[in-house]
Write a protein that holds these residues in place. Structure first.
Motif, PDB file in Angstrom:
ATOM      1  N   GLN A 115       0.822  -1.210   0.000  1.00  0.00           N
ATOM      2  CA  GLN A 115       0.000   0.000   0.000  1.00  0.00           C
ATOM      3  C   GLN A 115       0.852   1.254   0.000  1.00  0.00           C
ATOM      4  OE1 GLN A 115      -3.040  -0.240   3.032  1.00  0.00           O
ATOM      5  NE2 GLN A 115      -3.944  -2.072   2.130  1.00  0.00           N
ATOM      6  N   ALA A 118       1.837   1.729  -3.565  1.00  0.00           N
ATOM      7  CA  ALA A 118       0.712   2.241  -4.351  1.00  0.00           C
ATOM      8  C   ALA A 118       0.476   3.724  -4.086  1.00  0.00           C
ATOM      9  CB  ALA A 118      -0.548   1.432  -4.043  1.00  0.00           C
ATOM     10  N   GLN A 119       0.646   4.142  -2.848  1.00  0.00           N
ATOM     11  CA  GLN A 119       0.479   5.556  -2.499  1.00  0.00           C
ATOM     12  C   GLN A 119       1.563   6.422  -3.127  1.00  0.00           C
ATOM     13  OE1 GLN A 119       0.579   5.185   1.751  1.00  0.00           O
ATOM     14  NE2 GLN A 119      -1.553   4.543   1.919  1.00  0.00           N
ATOM     15  N   ARG A 121       2.966   5.954  -6.021  1.00  0.00           N
ATOM     16  CA  ARG A 121       2.799   6.074  -7.473  1.00  0.00           C
ATOM     17  C   ARG A 121       1.382   5.655  -7.849  1.00  0.00           C
ATOM     18  NH1 ARG A 121       6.667   3.734 -12.357  1.00  0.00           N
ATOM     19  NH2 ARG A 121       7.211   5.789 -13.137  1.00  0.00           N
ATOM     20  N   PRO A 122       0.387   6.472  -7.513  1.00  0.00           N
ATOM     21  CA  PRO A 122      -1.002   6.085  -7.746  1.00  0.00           C
ATOM     22  C   PRO A 122      -1.275   5.765  -9.219  1.00  0.00           C
ATOM     23  CG  PRO A 122      -0.883   8.036  -6.362  1.00  0.00           C
ATOM     24  CD  PRO A 122       0.503   7.797  -6.894  1.00  0.00           C
ATOM     25  N   GLY A 123      -1.870   4.618  -9.435  1.00  0.00           N
ATOM     26  CA  GLY A 123      -2.304   4.263 -10.788  1.00  0.00           C
ATOM     27  C   GLY A 123      -1.206   3.773 -11.702  1.00  0.00           C
ATOM     28  N   ARG A 124       0.024   3.734 -11.233  1.00  0.00           N
ATOM     29  CA  ARG A 124       1.133   3.287 -12.075  1.00  0.00           C
ATOM     30  C   ARG A 124       1.987   2.274 -11.319  1.00  0.00           C
ATOM     31  NH1 ARG A 124       4.623   8.029 -14.292  1.00  0.00           N
ATOM     32  NH2 ARG A 124       5.520   6.280 -15.460  1.00  0.00           N
ATOM     33  N   GLY A 125       2.169   1.127 -11.935  1.00  0.00           N
ATOM     34  CA  GLY A 125       2.990   0.103 -11.320  1.00  0.00           C
ATOM     35  C   GLY A 125       4.440   0.221 -11.753  1.00  0.00           C
TER      36      GLY A 125
END
Length: 242
Positions: A115, A118-119, A121-125
């Motif tokens: 998490q 994810a925080q 880089r929101p929306g990008r892996g």
């Protein structure tokens, strides 16, 4: 409080952190313990630090009597768990303590790390991740970080390589470079650290395309602290650890 209630009251939770000179780092540790208190209203939660910060473990132990559950806010079983905590308890004969295992490795930490990534880089892996741990001169502690990397690999479904900011190899920058040499263009650095401080700043300079925040006061970490506490409290009568 009646004598019966006193006998059945839950023992205090003594959280033992490394400590840091970084004010933001100590504030984050405080926020984590506030989250623990929020999840378990009425439980006495105290903090003691084994290095560089106050309150020291010895100072906090001096305020306690009787049974206590000691939960190391440490991500691996290194010197502080094996030596510093037992020595401090040996110098506090008024306390009967059970020391839990360190927080890591654990699937709940994989949840928190995922998490935090994810925080960052929101929306990008990213195609791969370097897990930046503090590192230790104890090979067993570094092996635990490698296990944590495996847990995070299973959680993310992409390669995660353990690295060590001191006391082990590879260093985070070396691990980032190696993954890029293997064809991973976008390599994230996951800070496998509890709070801001020197190591957190060092991890940010490893060259990842993004660096996640330390674990901090994540709910999964707070739940893990209480899980460790409950495991020890259910294990039977507490005995003093010499």
């Amino acid at each position: 409080m009646s004598s019966t209630a006193a006998r059945t009251a839950a023992p205090p939770l003594l959280a033992v952190a490394h400590g840091t000179r970084d004010a933001d780092g100590m504030a984050e540790i405080g926020a984590l313990l506030e989250r623990v208190r929020g999840l378990r209203p009425g439980l006495r939660v105290e903090l003691g630090c084994v290095d560089v910060a106050q309150p020291s473990l010895a100072r906090t132990l001096a305020t306690l009597r009787g049974e206590v559950v000691v939960v190391p806010l440490l991500l691996g079983t290194g010197y502080h768990v094996r030596v510093d905590i037992p020595e401090a308890l040996a110098a506090a004969p008024q306390v009967r303590a059970r020391v839990t295992s360190a927080l890591g490795p654990d699937p709940l930490l994989a949840t928190a790390l995922a998490q935090r990534l994810a925080q960052a880089r929101p929306g990008r892996g990213t195609s791969a991740v370097v897990l930046a741990s503090a590192g230790s001169t104890d090979p067993a502690a570094n092996a635990e970080a490698a296990v944590m990397a495996e847990l995070l690999t299973a959680r993310l479904g992409r390669p995660v390589v353990a690295s060590y900011l001191c006391g082990g190899s590879p260093a985070p920058a070396e691990a980032v470079a190696a993954l890029r040499a293997e064809g991973h263009d976008e390599v994230a650095v996951a800070r496998y650290l509890l709070a801001p401080g020197y190591f957190a700043r060092l991890a940010a300079s490893a060259g990842g395309c993004v660096t996640s925040a330390p674990l901090g006061a994540h709910e999964a970490v707070a739940r893990l602290v209480l899980r460790r506490y409950d495991e020890a409290a259910r294990a039977g009568s507490l005995s003093r650890v010499a």
